[in-house]
Design a protein around this motif. Sequence first.
Motif, short mmCIF file in Angstrom:
data_model
loop_
_atom_site.label_atom_id
_atom_site.label_comp_id
_atom_site.label_asym_id
_atom_site.label_seq_id
_atom_site.Cartn_x
_atom_site.Cartn_y
_atom_site.Cartn_z
N TYR A 1 -5.43 45.78 -51.77
CA TYR A 1 -6.70 46.49 -51.61
C TYR A 1 -6.85 46.92 -50.15
O TYR A 1 -7.09 46.10 -49.27
N ALA B 1 -8.62 49.45 -47.30
CA ALA B 1 -9.81 50.25 -47.00
C ALA B 1 -9.37 51.62 -46.48
O ALA B 1 -9.03 51.78 -45.31
N GLN C 1 -7.01 51.72 -55.47
CA GLN C 1 -8.22 50.90 -55.53
C GLN C 1 -8.82 50.91 -56.94
O GLN C 1 -9.31 49.89 -57.43
N GLU D 1 -10.44 44.77 -44.66
CA GLU D 1 -10.06 44.62 -46.07
C GLU D 1 -10.76 43.43 -46.71
O GLU D 1 -11.24 43.51 -47.85
N GLU E 1 -13.59 42.08 -45.82
CA GLU E 1 -15.01 42.44 -45.99
C GLU E 1 -15.20 43.27 -47.26
O GLU E 1 -16.13 43.03 -48.04
N SER E 2 -14.32 44.24 -47.46
CA SER E 2 -14.43 45.11 -48.63
C SER E 2 -14.22 44.33 -49.92
O SER E 2 -14.93 44.54 -50.91
#
Length: 295
Positions: A61, A63, A73, A99, A101-102
């Motif tokens: 994943y 960002a 994604q 990443e 955080e996302s």
Amino acid sequence: MRSGIVTIIGRPSAGKSTFLNTACGEKVSIVSDIPQTTRNAVRGIVNTNKGQIVFIDTPGYHASEKKFNKQLQEITCAKLAEADAILYLVDSSKEFGVEEESICALLSTLQNKIVIGLNKVDLPEAKPQLLTVNITNRLSEIPLNRFIQISAEKDQKINELLSCLMTLLPEGEPLYPPDFYTDQDPAFRITEIIREQAILHTREEVPHALYVGIEDLEMKKDGKVLWCRAFIAVDREGQKAMLIGKDAAVIKNIRITAIRTLRKIFPYKIDLDIRVKVDKNWRRKEQLVKNLLKS
């Protein structure tokens, strides 16, 4: 008995594919140091005396607003929706970044399904305790007994992690026969192994600029040999030259190492004919990308 689907999520190079191969005891997902080597949702099946776990390995994943990365994604998000449980695999040797955080934001409404695998704790720079604090600040509903420190490469605490995941799965019969460790068809496995070897034998922009396709697949010699004509496609002529190499040395090595790997996977011999071609700007061809990223 319990059985169900566990989706694996994590940033690129968190060790998801290595974990899947270790947990299954077989080569299910291709592995390299290049981020986002995994492009598809790859299934690996683990059978224990408590039940069956069907893992889905998803692309790292990342960002990014690039169209290709956005499509990767989407594969991950779709597989989260169908999961009975989620394994969030974290590289404990890396700082908590964009990443993470996302991913935490993405998982905020799914905390009752999540087990955290703090991977690569065998590395001297690993900081699993600090990452645990960072994650619990964002995903506060996950109990600490679902944070498990592992090393996928060294096969450390993998069984403990599997047992923890099993407690989150529903009761039920196995989804696959007990001798299955993946449901990938031969064509997909062959293209992935060729792509893995092409990535490992090249550098610079080439690994991200290639894809693999099959033109012909035929069983010969009374089922003793599977013959395959495949191609590796790249964006530009310069990349093609790098893949072929001087005196065709690179493409020969890709073919030889791919055959060796495939012969460990299949119960019959594999014979490969691999060509290299240019498919200019292929990542902008929407239908082609959709076909390549089918989950």
